[in-house]
Design an enzyme around this catalytic site. Structure first.
Site, PDB file in Angstrom:
ATOM      1  N   GLU A  89      42.996 -60.000  54.451  1.00 47.76           N
ATOM      2  CA  GLU A  89      42.712 -60.978  55.510  1.00 47.76           C
ATOM      3  C   GLU A  89      43.073 -60.439  56.891  1.00 47.76           C
ATOM      4  O   GLU A  89      43.142 -61.191  57.860  1.00 47.76           O
ATOM      5  CB  GLU A  89      43.486 -62.285  55.249  1.00 47.76           C
ATOM      6  CG  GLU A  89      44.984 -62.211  55.427  1.00 47.76           C
ATOM      7  CD  GLU A  89      45.729 -61.743  54.187  1.00 47.76           C
ATOM      8  OE1 GLU A  89      46.936 -62.028  54.090  1.00 47.76           O
ATOM      9  OE2 GLU A  89      45.108 -61.102  53.326  1.00 47.76           O
ATOM     10  N   ASP A  95      37.199 -66.473  50.003  1.00 42.31           N
ATOM     11  CA  ASP A  95      36.076 -65.601  50.370  1.00 42.31           C
ATOM     12  C   ASP A  95      35.170 -66.290  51.392  1.00 42.31           C
ATOM     13  O   ASP A  95      34.769 -65.697  52.396  1.00 42.31           O
ATOM     14  CB  ASP A  95      35.257 -65.241  49.134  1.00 42.31           C
ATOM     15  CG  ASP A  95      35.973 -64.264  48.218  1.00 42.31           C
ATOM     16  OD1 ASP A  95      37.021 -63.736  48.629  1.00 42.31           O
ATOM     17  OD2 ASP A  95      35.479 -64.032  47.106  1.00 42.31           O
ATOM     18  N   ASP A 147      45.580 -61.366  61.651  1.00 44.86           N
ATOM     19  CA  ASP A 147      45.338 -61.821  60.285  1.00 44.86           C
ATOM     20  C   ASP A 147      45.545 -63.326  60.204  1.00 44.86           C
ATOM     21  O   ASP A 147      46.141 -63.954  61.082  1.00 44.86           O
ATOM     22  CB  ASP A 147      46.133 -61.044  59.241  1.00 44.86           C
ATOM     23  CG  ASP A 147      47.621 -61.336  59.254  1.00 44.86           C
ATOM     24  OD1 ASP A 147      48.041 -62.261  59.968  1.00 44.86           O
ATOM     25  OD2 ASP A 147      48.354 -60.656  58.537  1.00 44.86           O
ATOM     26  N   ASN A 184      44.106 -69.489  49.074  1.00 44.25           N
ATOM     27  CA  ASN A 184      43.651 -68.962  47.781  1.00 44.25           C
ATOM     28  C   ASN A 184      44.317 -69.692  46.619  1.00 44.25           C
ATOM     29  O   ASN A 184      43.669 -70.043  45.626  1.00 44.25           O
ATOM     30  CB  ASN A 184      43.946 -67.466  47.687  1.00 44.25           C
ATOM     31  CG  ASN A 184      42.874 -66.610  48.316  1.00 44.25           C
ATOM     32  OD1 ASN A 184      41.741 -67.055  48.496  1.00 44.25           O
ATOM     33  ND2 ASN A 184      43.203 -65.382  48.661  1.00 44.25           N
TER      34      ASN A 184
END
Length: 321
Positions: free
Chosen positions: A237, A211, A194, A202
């Protein structure tokens, strides 16, 4: 759109709505108990034309007795987990009319309804989709239908946001890949990774940036994997790479190559270059001892060891008694 959301089709009607609106495809969907989950308008029209009493198609209820032959075939499809093609005899052969899109259409009489049945798994729910083939004597129509089915197959196992495979792909293929590796005594390894500090991206740049970063990363990694390897968005993620015919040493080298690729290819957003990093856990399938659950658990443990080491690194973990 939140990057942490999984884009799984809405089985309560989303798939059928997509098929009906985009292609006008005749499809009927049932669960493991052969209870109706949905039926497109076009399928209802065909069943009505065939002489079946469509008002008896009640959502959440078993298919009516008139469709017993279809029910039996759908049960067989689900129990064997294999797609099948069937010919359903029609109870009457008279010409009927109906009005799709307000246009009156007269159909020629037909003797059978040709159906393809396909099983799918959505989390804990097993479903069977029945596709009605129309104009099978028309090669162009048949090719179009096959293309539609292929599009549906791909949509059901693809993450809408990133283009990687989704968890539905895992549920449908993971066990069979393990069984194949065990049967052929071929190595199989798993990489779980990840992105480091994804929440900060974010929070600082917004979810749109997050995204786009995930899409950028998936495109980059897929371009450097073998065709037989499977890159899967496992959650948010977090991703998995399934590596058939690959031993631990080679899988660890692959993970290191993926880590280096991400770090050396910054993500550009709003004129800014955002450096990426990810933590990787690697493990290899043990033929004698492992199950799907233990293999995933060990890959997850290796991932957390990589995070404990300071992130942006690769950690391998072998099976231990």
């Amino acid at each position: 759109m939140d990057s942490n959301q999984q884009h799984t089709p809405d089985i309560s009607g989303g798939i059928l709505e997509w098929l009906g609106q985009k292609f006008g495809l005749p499809v009927l969907m049932v669960d493991k108990q052969i209870k109706l989950l949905g039926c497109t308008q076009r399928m209802s029209q065909l069943l009505e034309y065939a002489g079946y009493k469509t008002p008896k198609l009640i959502y959440g209820e078993p298919l009516p007795t008139e469709l017993n032959a279809l029910s039996k075939q759908m049960k067989l499809c689900l129990s064997t987990e294999q797609s099948r093609f069937i010919n359903l005899d029609l109870p009457q052969k008279t010409i009927k009319t109906f009005k799709p899109s307000q246009n009156k259409v007269i159909l020629p009489p037909i003797n059978t309804l040709n159906l393809s049945l396909s099983p799918y798994q959505f989390k804990e729910l097993q479903i069977c989709l029945a596709y009605a083939h129309e104009n099978l004597n028309n090669s162009r129509g048949e090719r179009r239908l096959l293309n539609i089915i292929e599009t549906l197959e791909q949509a059901l196992v693809t993450d809408e946001l990133t283009g990687a495979y989704n968890r539905n792909f895992m549920q449908r293929h993971f066990e069979s890949l393990l069984q194949q590796a065990q049967r052929n005594q071929q190595a199989l390894s798993l990489i779980m990774f990840d992105f480091d500090f994804f929440k900060k991206i974010n929070d600082k740049h917004g979810h749109i940036a997050g995204d786009q970063m995930l899409r950028h990363s998936v495109m980059l990694l897929k371009a450097h994997l073998r065709q037989e390897d499977a890159l899967i968005r496992y959650g948010g993620e977090e991703f998995i790479i399934m590596l058939p015919r690959t031993q631990m040493k080679k899988a660890t080298e692959t993970a290191e190559r993926m880590r280096s690729l991400l770090q050396s290819h910054p993500f550009c957003y709003a004129g800014l270059k955002i450096t990426l990093s990810a933590s990787f856990g690697v493990t290899e399938f043990n033929f004698q001892q492992d199950s799907a659950e233990t293999l995933l658990k060990r890959a997850d443990q290796a991932l957390y060891l990589a995070k404990d080491k300071g992130r942006n690194c690769v950690v391998g973990k072998y099976y231990q008694q």
